[in-house]
Write an enzyme that holds these catalytic residues in place. Structure first.
Site, PDB file in Angstrom:
ATOM      1  N   LYS A   1       0.810  -1.219   0.000  1.00 23.04           N
ATOM      2  CA  LYS A   1       0.000   0.000   0.000  1.00 23.04           C
ATOM      3  C   LYS A   1       0.843   1.269   0.000  1.00 23.04           C
ATOM      4  O   LYS A   1       0.298   2.362  -0.150  1.00 23.04           O
ATOM      5  CB  LYS A   1      -0.935   0.006   1.223  1.00 23.04           C
TER       6      LYS A   1
ATOM      7  N   HIS B   1      -2.084  -4.299  -4.270  1.00 17.57           N
ATOM      8  CA  HIS B   1      -1.096  -4.159  -3.197  1.00 17.57           C
ATOM      9  C   HIS B   1      -0.498  -5.473  -2.705  1.00 17.57           C
ATOM     10  O   HIS B   1       0.672  -5.486  -2.303  1.00 17.57           O
ATOM     11  CB  HIS B   1      -1.675  -3.328  -2.029  1.00 17.57           C
TER      12      HIS B   1
ATOM     13  N   HIS C   1      -5.568 -11.909   0.855  1.00 14.10           N
ATOM     14  CA  HIS C   1      -6.901 -11.501   0.403  1.00 14.10           C
ATOM     15  C   HIS C   1      -7.616 -12.581  -0.395  1.00 14.10           C
ATOM     16  O   HIS C   1      -8.642 -12.306  -1.023  1.00 14.10           O
ATOM     17  CB  HIS C   1      -6.812 -10.228  -0.441  1.00 14.10           C
TER      18      HIS C   1
ATOM     19  N   ASP D   1      -6.996  -9.880  10.802  1.00 14.47           N
ATOM     20  CA  ASP D   1      -7.027  -8.589  10.116  1.00 14.47           C
ATOM     21  C   ASP D   1      -8.444  -8.016  10.091  1.00 14.47           C
ATOM     22  O   ASP D   1      -8.668  -6.839  10.405  1.00 14.47           O
ATOM     23  CB  ASP D   1      -6.517  -8.798   8.689  1.00 14.47           C
TER      24      ASP D   1
END
Length: 346
Positions: free
Chosen positions: A185, A210, A235, A263
């Site tokens: 990021k 990212h 992710h 997270d």
């Protein structure tokens, strides 16, 4: 950890003598006899030093050096070209190819040892300096959150890892991954990273880059190679609908699945620009909903909820926002909480 050295040379008694000698000096040594196997060995063993003899049959040594150094994984790896009686033109070509140095063929292994040890110390110093820069970048990303996100994440992930029986080495990898998972990021524009509303499609595509960017930033550092899968895949979703590779189920690395749960929980229980923090129980309900939808590892969510509810590790934070959680337009349209859907925060 033993230094790893790759000897690239045609098969010969001299090569085997040097290999045995370096192994006696407590080095891990591998050999390659042609350009293709040299490239393959570099990818597999991630050497701390490459000694490349310019007498291969299939490729010029300078050309192979340039090829090796063009790979981002080898950016910090010293490559020494070894050539009988190099001249000034060879030194210039070597520099242009990215070689750290050009050596005349050493008369004996002992003659090479001092220079090899110097280069290994230099490599170690470069790695430590580069690691400091990487962690400074990660701290800058974390400072944008203004709430100690990575510190919380490391604590949550560590406790979840301990509950799974992780040893100290695995726990340390979880801690480091917690600090570095979002380092990609650093290149995301702040207009996207700090946007208070929902991201549009174009902004979402940029944000979803990212994990791969973060992997590329950390890849040249050998000491961080073990956490690259966690950075790249944090992710992904259990049903294959995540990014960047659409992995599903247990194909997603376990440490990445642990990080996902921790997270999301932390993002839900800290203040955001458009809402206040949720209570832990409200956040856990969302985690269970995500697991039921096939996005999170249900067994990890259950284990994490037990850790949270025992109250031993995680203090309760925030105030109830359950009404605004249900009323948020992004949730009502997509069937999931905006924090979970919005890749700015995960």
């Amino acid at each position: 950890m033993k230094p790893a050295i790759l000897l690239v040379d045609i098969a010969s008694a001299n090569r085997e003598e040097l290999k045995s000698f370096l192994q006696e000096q407590n080095c891990d040594v591998d050999t390659a006899a042609d350009g293709e196997s040299a490239v393959r060995c570099c990818l597999r063993m991630q050497p701390d030093l490459v000694l490349l003899h310019d007498r291969l049959q299939d490729i010029d040594g300078f050309k192979l050096c340039r090829q090796l150094k063009s790979d981002p994984l080898n950016q910090l790896t010293p490559v020494v070209l070894v050539k009988p009686s190099p001249d000034q033109w060879d030194f210039q070509r070597g520099r242009e190819a990215g070689a750290t140095d050009i050596w005349a063929t050493p008369p004996s292994p002992w003659d090479a040892l001092g220079r090899i040890q110097t280069l290994l110390r230099l490599k170690n110093y470069m790695d430590e300096q580069a690691k400091s820069v990487v962690f400074a970048m990660a701290r800058r990303v974390d400072s944008n959150m203004k709430n100690g996100h990575s510190e919380h994440l490391a604590a949550y992930a560590e406790q979840l890892g301990e509950s799974l029986g992780f040893g100290e080495e695995d726990l340390q990898e979880l801690r480091i991954a917690s600090w570095l998972h979002d380092i990609g990021k650093i290149v995301i524009p702040e207009s996207i990273l700090l946007k208070s509303g929902a991201l549009n499609a174009a902004e979402r595509r940029i944000m979803q880059e990212h994990p791969v960017i973060g992997e590329n930033i950390c890849a040249p550092l050998k000491s961080l190679r073990s956490i690259l899968p966690v950075i790249r895949h944090h992710h992904e979703k259990m049903d294959g609908s995540g990014y960047p590779d659409g992995l599903r189920g247990e194909a997603i690395p376990l440490k990445a699945r642990i990080l996902q749960v921790a997270d999301i929980y932390d993002a839900l229980t800290i203040d955001r620009t458009y809402r206040e923090a949720l209570l832990p129980e409200e956040a856990l309900r969302i985690l269970f909903s995500e697991a039921e939808n096939g996005w999170l590892d249900a067994s990890l969510v259950l284990k994490f909820s037990r850790i949270c509810r025992c109250g031993q590790f995680f203090p309760l934070r925030g105030r109830t926002m359950l009404a605004s959680y249900h009323a948020h337009p992004s949730y009502s349209q997509s069937g999931q909480h905006p924090d979970v859907d919005n890749s700015r925060y995960f």
